[in-house]
Design an enzyme around this catalytic site. Structure first.
Site, PDB file in Angstrom:
ATOM      1  N   ILE A   1       0.836  -1.206   0.000  1.00 11.23           N
ATOM      2  CA  ILE A   1       0.000   0.000   0.000  1.00 11.23           C
ATOM      3  C   ILE A   1       0.868   1.252   0.000  1.00 11.23           C
ATOM      4  O   ILE A   1       0.555   2.247  -0.659  1.00 11.23           O
ATOM      5  CB  ILE A   1      -0.966  -0.016   1.193  1.00 11.23           C
ATOM      6  CG1 ILE A   1      -1.848  -1.265   1.146  1.00 11.23           C
ATOM      7  CG2 ILE A   1      -1.834   1.248   1.215  1.00 11.23           C
ATOM      8  CD1 ILE A   1      -2.707  -1.468   2.378  1.00 11.23           C
TER       9      ILE A   1
ATOM     10  N   ASN B   1      12.912  -0.341   5.883  1.00 11.42           N
ATOM     11  CA  ASN B   1      14.022  -1.242   6.229  1.00 11.42           C
ATOM     12  C   ASN B   1      14.044  -2.502   5.371  1.00 11.42           C
ATOM     13  O   ASN B   1      14.903  -3.379   5.559  1.00 11.42           O
ATOM     14  CB  ASN B   1      13.988  -1.613   7.708  1.00 11.42           C
ATOM     15  CG  ASN B   1      12.766  -2.427   8.101  1.00 11.42           C
ATOM     16  OD1 ASN B   1      12.008  -2.887   7.250  1.00 11.42           O
ATOM     17  ND2 ASN B   1      12.570  -2.595   9.398  1.00 11.42           N
TER      18      ASN B   1
ATOM     19  N   ILE C   1      12.337   2.849  11.298  1.00 16.28           N
ATOM     20  CA  ILE C   1      11.683   3.920  12.059  1.00 16.28           C
ATOM     21  C   ILE C   1      12.070   3.884  13.534  1.00 16.28           C
ATOM     22  O   ILE C   1      11.862   4.852  14.251  1.00 16.28           O
ATOM     23  CB  ILE C   1      10.154   3.842  11.938  1.00 16.28           C
ATOM     24  CG1 ILE C   1       9.610   2.515  12.488  1.00 16.28           C
ATOM     25  CG2 ILE C   1       9.708   4.071  10.513  1.00 16.28           C
ATOM     26  CD1 ILE C   1       8.115   2.471  12.639  1.00 16.28           C
TER      27      ILE C   1
ATOM     28  N   SER D   1      -6.333  -0.439  10.594  1.00 21.19           N
ATOM     29  CA  SER D   1      -6.920  -1.678  10.093  1.00 21.19           C
ATOM     30  C   SER D   1      -8.288  -1.929  10.702  1.00 21.19           C
ATOM     31  O   SER D   1      -8.550  -1.552  11.854  1.00 21.19           O
ATOM     32  CB  SER D   1      -5.994  -2.854  10.442  1.00 21.19           C
ATOM     33  OG  SER D   1      -6.619  -4.088  10.215  1.00 21.19           O
TER      34      SER D   1
ATOM     35  N   TYR E   1      -2.099  -8.184  16.326  1.00 21.57           N
ATOM     36  CA  TYR E   1      -1.972  -7.206  15.238  1.00 21.57           C
ATOM     37  C   TYR E   1      -2.998  -6.095  15.395  1.00 21.57           C
ATOM     38  O   TYR E   1      -2.652  -4.903  15.398  1.00 21.57           O
ATOM     39  CB  TYR E   1      -2.131  -7.899  13.888  1.00 21.57           C
ATOM     40  CG  TYR E   1      -2.358  -6.936  12.750  1.00 21.57           C
ATOM     41  CD1 TYR E   1      -1.401  -5.984  12.417  1.00 21.57           C
ATOM     42  CD2 TYR E   1      -3.547  -6.961  12.014  1.00 21.57           C
ATOM     43  CE1 TYR E   1      -1.613  -5.083  11.381  1.00 21.57           C
ATOM     44  CE2 TYR E   1      -3.757  -6.079  10.976  1.00 21.57           C
ATOM     45  CZ  TYR E   1      -2.799  -5.140  10.666  1.00 21.57           C
ATOM     46  OH  TYR E   1      -3.012  -4.252   9.656  1.00 21.57           O
TER      47      TYR E   1
ATOM     48  N   LYS F   1      -2.494  -1.894  16.484  1.00 18.73           N
ATOM     49  CA  LYS F   1      -3.027  -0.763  15.714  1.00 18.73           C
ATOM     50  C   LYS F   1      -3.890   0.132  16.605  1.00 18.73           C
ATOM     51  O   LYS F   1      -3.830   1.367  16.520  1.00 18.73           O
ATOM     52  CB  LYS F   1      -3.849  -1.272  14.526  1.00 18.73           C
ATOM     53  CG  LYS F   1      -3.033  -1.903  13.422  1.00 18.73           C
ATOM     54  CD  LYS F   1      -2.170  -0.881  12.704  1.00 18.73           C
ATOM     55  CE  LYS F   1      -1.481  -1.465  11.496  1.00 18.73           C
ATOM     56  NZ  LYS F   1      -0.631  -0.480  10.783  1.00 18.73           N
TER      57      LYS F   1
ATOM     58  N   LEU G   1      -6.332 -13.529   0.065  1.00 12.37           N
ATOM     59  CA  LEU G   1      -7.101 -14.454  -0.756  1.00 12.37           C
ATOM     60  C   LEU G   1      -6.942 -14.219  -2.254  1.00 12.37           C
ATOM     61  O   LEU G   1      -6.692 -15.173  -3.007  1.00 12.37           O
ATOM     62  CB  LEU G   1      -8.579 -14.385  -0.380  1.00 12.37           C
ATOM     63  CG  LEU G   1      -9.512 -15.299  -1.189  1.00 12.37           C
ATOM     64  CD1 LEU G   1      -9.136 -16.762  -1.007  1.00 12.37           C
ATOM     65  CD2 LEU G   1     -10.966 -15.052  -0.817  1.00 12.37           C
TER      66      LEU G   1
ATOM     67  N   ARG H   1     -11.206 -21.575  10.310  1.00  9.08           N
ATOM     68  CA  ARG H   1     -10.082 -21.112  11.110  1.00  9.08           C
ATOM     69  C   ARG H   1     -10.617 -20.401  12.343  1.00  9.08           C
ATOM     70  O   ARG H   1     -11.582 -19.627  12.238  1.00  9.08           O
ATOM     71  CB  ARG H   1      -9.196 -20.154  10.305  1.00  9.08           C
ATOM     72  CG  ARG H   1      -8.478 -20.813   9.151  1.00  9.08           C
ATOM     73  CD  ARG H   1      -7.641 -19.836   8.369  1.00  9.08           C
ATOM     74  NE  ARG H   1      -8.453 -18.797   7.746  1.00  9.08           N
ATOM     75  CZ  ARG H   1      -8.017 -17.958   6.814  1.00  9.08           C
ATOM     76  NH1 ARG H   1      -6.771 -18.048   6.394  1.00  9.08           N
ATOM     77  NH2 ARG H   1      -8.810 -17.046   6.304  1.00  9.08           N
TER      78      ARG H   1
END
Length: 332
Positions: free
Chosen positions: A12, A32, A54, A119, A143, A147, A192, A284
């Site tokens: 992105i 990086n 960063i 997100s 995750y 955020k 996906l 899952r």
């Protein structure tokens, strides 16, 4: 106006760099290359690329001061849900600790504007669908939790230090730049649409459908897919809004429509003209049946409108890129 894009050699981030350059911004990229690609620096002309982290406070502050950076667009984060569950320490260190180091460098250099790549994972299991920005935030994985921590820090930084920010909560980014030279190359690939297209190309043997008994029309999960170029343009729009005096805020980015796993596979077969081998697996843990965004706030406040909302268009651009990059970017 000179802007710094962290993680600008990633998926992105690289598309956003291109859109920033198109409208006349000066762009410096800091990456990086842990998840980004060296090839992006050769593909995108006009931006300065600096290989660094960063978390290196002195380096970041030097970049901000010497280049007179006026805004930061922050994409430099780890983003694999499964990996975050297996190694949460790595995610808190990279996404939270280094995120605060970046904010502190900005504060020291008096950089006033910040666009944050957030997100939909901050919401967790949805209570209502479509999901708007007032929905309860209760992440179900590290995750999403990292955020949300940075979003909360931004709110307090804005109050105490006069930082102005916009946080953009993506749903499922997909597709590729229409030129075919920028695209999606994660290693390993878990998203996906590229997984399905890799199976169409023969790079991957098959596609596994994780769960066929969800309470959806065809029994498979529904997800909201948004073209990466529409995401990139939303970042430019958000930056322009902040500079024009728009207040700090949080916005969802999606297409307000859910597509099932089977719909993705069927549309990919139509786009590619190839049969895609499929196997059915078990659900899952933690996969909600439906995740669809409400983007009303973004549309009303900033006038944002996605231009590539059709699923066939999204998949076609991804297929165009993959055919030219069957093994991903040639990083040398």
């Amino acid at each position: 106006m000179h802007v710094l894009v962290t993680g600008g050699a990633g998926y992105i981030g690289s598309h956003t760099v291109r859109e920033l350059l198109k409208v006349g911004y000066r762009v410096t990229v800091l990456d990086n290359l842990s998840r980004g690609h060296k090839a992006v620096a050769r593909i995108i002309s006009g931006a300065e690329f600096i290989w660094g982290d960063i978390g290196e406070r002195e380096l970041v502050e030097e970049i901000l001061r010497t280049r007179e950076i006026q805004a930061v667009l922050h994409f430099a984060a780890l983003s694999l849900v499964g990996e975050s569950v297996a190694d949460p320490a790595r995610y808190y260190q990279n996404n939270v600790v280094k995120g605060i180091i970046l904010l502190e460098a900005m504060r020291a250099a008096e950089v006033p504007y910040f666009i944050f790549s957030s997100s939909a994972a901050v919401y967790g299991e949805p209570v209502t669908v479509p999901i708007d920005e007032e929905h309860l935030c209760r992440p179900t994985n590290p995750y999403g939790a990292t955020k949300l921590v940075v979003e909360e820090a931004l709110r307090w930084y804005a109050t105490a230090y006069r930082l102005k920010y916009i946080s953009l909560r993506y749903f499922n980014a997909a597709g590729a730049d229409s030129s075919g030279d920028l695209g999606e190359d994660h290693r390993p690939e878990t998203h996906l649409i590229p997984v399905v297209l890799q199976a169409a190309l023969g790079v991957r043997r098959e596609v596994t459908i994780y769960g066929t008994d969800y309470p959806t029309p065809d029994g498979t999960c529904l997800r909201d897919y948004i073209h990466v170029t529409d995401l990139a343009k939303a970042h430019v729009l958000a930056l322009q809004a902040l500079v024009a005096g728009h207040p700090s805020s949080v916005y969802n980015l999606g297409n307000e429509r859910g597509y099932s796993v089977r719909e993705i596979i069927r549309t990919a077969e139509q786009v590619t003209g190839r049969k895609i081998p499929v196997v059915e697996g078990f659900r899952r843990p933690g996969d909600p049946a439906v995740l669809v965004a409400s983007t009303r706030r973004m549309k009303e406040a900033l006038g944002w409108r996605p231009q590539y909302s059709e699923l066939a268009t999204i998949i076609s651009t991804a297929w165009h890129w993959l055919q030219r990059h069957t093994e991903g970017y040639a990083d040398i």
